[in-house]
Design a protein around this motif. Sequence first.
Motif, PDB file in Angstrom:
ATOM      1  N   ASP A 105       0.642  -1.233   0.082  1.00 32.69           N
ATOM      2  CA  ASP A 105       0.213  -0.232   0.453  1.00 32.69           C
ATOM      3  C   ASP A 105       0.986   1.349  -0.247  1.00 32.69           C
ATOM      4  O   ASP A 105       1.936   1.379   0.785  1.00 32.69           O
ATOM      5  CB  ASP A 105      -1.043  -0.356   1.337  1.00 32.69           C
ATOM      6  N   GLU A 163       0.740   5.231   1.667  1.00 35.96           N
ATOM      7  CA  GLU A 163       0.952   6.566   2.172  1.00 35.96           C
ATOM      8  C   GLU A 163       0.661   7.268   1.723  1.00 35.96           C
ATOM      9  O   GLU A 163       1.980   7.840   1.437  1.00 35.96           O
ATOM     10  CB  GLU A 163       0.831   6.155   3.424  1.00 35.96           C
ATOM     11  N   ASN A 169     -12.759   4.558  -2.352  1.00 28.26           N
ATOM     12  CA  ASN A 169     -11.718   4.294  -1.889  1.00 28.26           C
ATOM     13  C   ASN A 169     -12.219   5.293  -0.084  1.00 28.26           C
ATOM     14  O   ASN A 169     -11.705   6.519  -0.439  1.00 28.26           O
ATOM     15  CB  ASN A 169     -10.261   5.213  -1.984  1.00 28.26           C
ATOM     16  N   ASP A 196     -10.504   5.774   2.349  1.00 24.99           N
ATOM     17  CA  ASP A 196      -9.438   5.533   3.360  1.00 24.99           C
ATOM     18  C   ASP A 196      -8.872   6.885   2.691  1.00 24.99           C
ATOM     19  O   ASP A 196      -7.304   7.085   2.490  1.00 24.99           O
ATOM     20  CB  ASP A 196      -8.882   4.650   3.357  1.00 24.99           C
ATOM     21  N   ARG A 220      -8.602  11.349   4.043  1.00 24.23           N
ATOM     22  CA  ARG A 220      -9.110  12.263   5.452  1.00 24.23           C
ATOM     23  C   ARG A 220      -8.194  13.889   4.815  1.00 24.23           C
ATOM     24  O   ARG A 220      -7.220  13.633   3.787  1.00 24.23           O
ATOM     25  CB  ARG A 220      -8.654  11.251   5.988  1.00 24.23           C
ATOM     26  N   ALA A 269      -4.111   9.342   2.119  1.00 24.76           N
ATOM     27  CA  ALA A 269      -4.830   7.809   1.085  1.00 24.76           C
ATOM     28  C   ALA A 269      -4.020   7.234   1.536  1.00 24.76           C
ATOM     29  O   ALA A 269      -2.884   7.303   1.275  1.00 24.76           O
ATOM     30  CB  ALA A 269      -5.809   9.200   0.419  1.00 24.76           C
ATOM     31  N   LYS A 270      -4.909   6.500   1.499  1.00 25.96           N
ATOM     32  CA  LYS A 270      -3.784   5.140   1.566  1.00 25.96           C
ATOM     33  C   LYS A 270      -4.682   4.212  -0.250  1.00 25.96           C
ATOM     34  O   LYS A 270      -5.846   4.291  -0.221  1.00 25.96           O
ATOM     35  CB  LYS A 270      -4.718   4.195   2.365  1.00 25.96           C
ATOM     36  N   LYS A 327      -3.670   1.209  -2.641  1.00 24.52           N
ATOM     37  CA  LYS A 327      -3.801  -0.324  -2.119  1.00 24.52           C
ATOM     38  C   LYS A 327      -2.635   0.016  -3.908  1.00 24.52           C
ATOM     39  O   LYS A 327      -2.388   0.292  -4.086  1.00 24.52           O
ATOM     40  CB  LYS A 327      -4.797  -0.464  -3.697  1.00 24.52           C
TER      41      LYS A 327
END
Length: 504
Positions: free
Chosen positions: A432, A434, A476, A478, A480, A488-489, A491
């Motif tokens: 992943d 970040e 998504n 994930d 903020r 964001a995370k 994939k």
Amino acid sequence: MIASRLIVDSDFAISDLDRRVFGSFVEHMGRCVYTGIYEPGHPTADENGFRRDVMELTRELGPTIIRYPGGNFMSGYNWEDGVGPKEDRPVRLDLAWFSKETNQFGTNEFMDWCKKVDIEPMFGVNLGTRGPDEARHFLEYCNHPGGTALSDQRRAHGYEQPHDIKFWCLGNEMDGPWQICRKTADEYGRIAQETGKLMRMVDPTIQLSACGSSMWDMPTYGTWEDTVLDHCFEQVDFLSLHSYFMNPHDSTEEYFGNIELTDNFIKQTVAIADAVAARKRSAKRIMLSFDEWNVWYKARSIEDLRKPGWPVAPRLIEEVYNYEDALVVGGALITLMNNSDRVKVACLAQLVNVIGPIMTEPGGPAWRQTIFYPFSQASRFGHGRVLRPVIDSPSYQAKTFDEIPYLCASVVDDEASGRTTIFALNRHLEEDMELKVELRGLGTDRVVEEAIELFNSNMKAINTKDTPNAVAPTYNADVRIEGETLIAKLKPGSWNVLVTRATK
Ligand code: AHR
């Protein structure tokens, strides 16, 4: 998990994004026209014989301009064969694709179709078997208001108003040995200059594009551009680039290198065009029209390119796109946007069936290939200024390119709507990512409006008639906002579109 930073600043823009970079291409080749966009008798066909299912998917895909009628087809085409009463139109041999051309679809049908889907047309003239005389007549037929034999012929054909086609390509891939009536750079440059001159006399409002090399690895790349522009620099506004991405090592990591190679191709071509400008002591800048690009490496055998017996609308180069192809197409779109100061037009080749994001069955359904998604999202959200992205990301080494950052990204800011959109590819295949995006000077009290992800754990996953949604975007969750930063995370091996808006 790996970490990457992306920094943009409102004061540092590359350029306004020309929406014509989200163009596509319809060639009289295989089933792009016949049983692609045009199929009288199909259950969804309208009164013109246009497939409504394909028109709906085209609107969703969102191309802004479409190149027509070729491709290689252009170099043997008689435009006169495709206008007037359909019953009088001749059937001809098409030497580009060893097919029979029925001419049941031509200039006026294409213009009708463009109006229905609300897309700008881009036309090309035949500088293979024909030349300046045909080009000026074709333009007169299309764009002259009336009172001359050719413009009155158009009116008699039912088109009272001129088509007002603004963008014209001066031939197609004239350097290629496969091209009908290939030319040397000097021959082509001279013809392009004189054809452009006559066309501008007929209609001074048009934009003209000269053929660059048909691909980056043509042995004459560079010298071709230099010589051609030396001849026609004053007459043309654009130089074309074509590129079809290959995956020779069947390695996703290597395959991603096409994105960097495309960036190089653009920058090197700009350098050549600007060198010609410098030699001519000219402040004029030639813009780039990347008017054929896509992934194309699976459907390349002789059987894919040519069917025996001169058939009508055979199945040619019907590439089936997989998930990793969609990632590469997404990366190419990022590169086009990040070069928006010089790439003002680009066409995903082609639209339907022939290396197309849309597939159809004759008499049957139409569906979205995997590559449909990054293109439709880029076209939907790519409005505004492209900001200069500063990328801080771990990278890897590949044979195709020395240093490939795992993060590939572009940021487009639309002052009108207050939206800033981040297009991002995580090229790490196991981890992943970040991603922290610092949006400097772009407003505060930010909200996330959309967070779209294209992800599949199988790089070879495909969409078919029976499983049309095997590869499709999801949301998504994930993502903020912290102050000016979006976090964001992403994939592993995923394409992401993150849309955020400042409310203050
Ligand atoms: O898009 C298919 C073909 O590829 C086009 O006709 C030609 O211009 C290119 O070589």
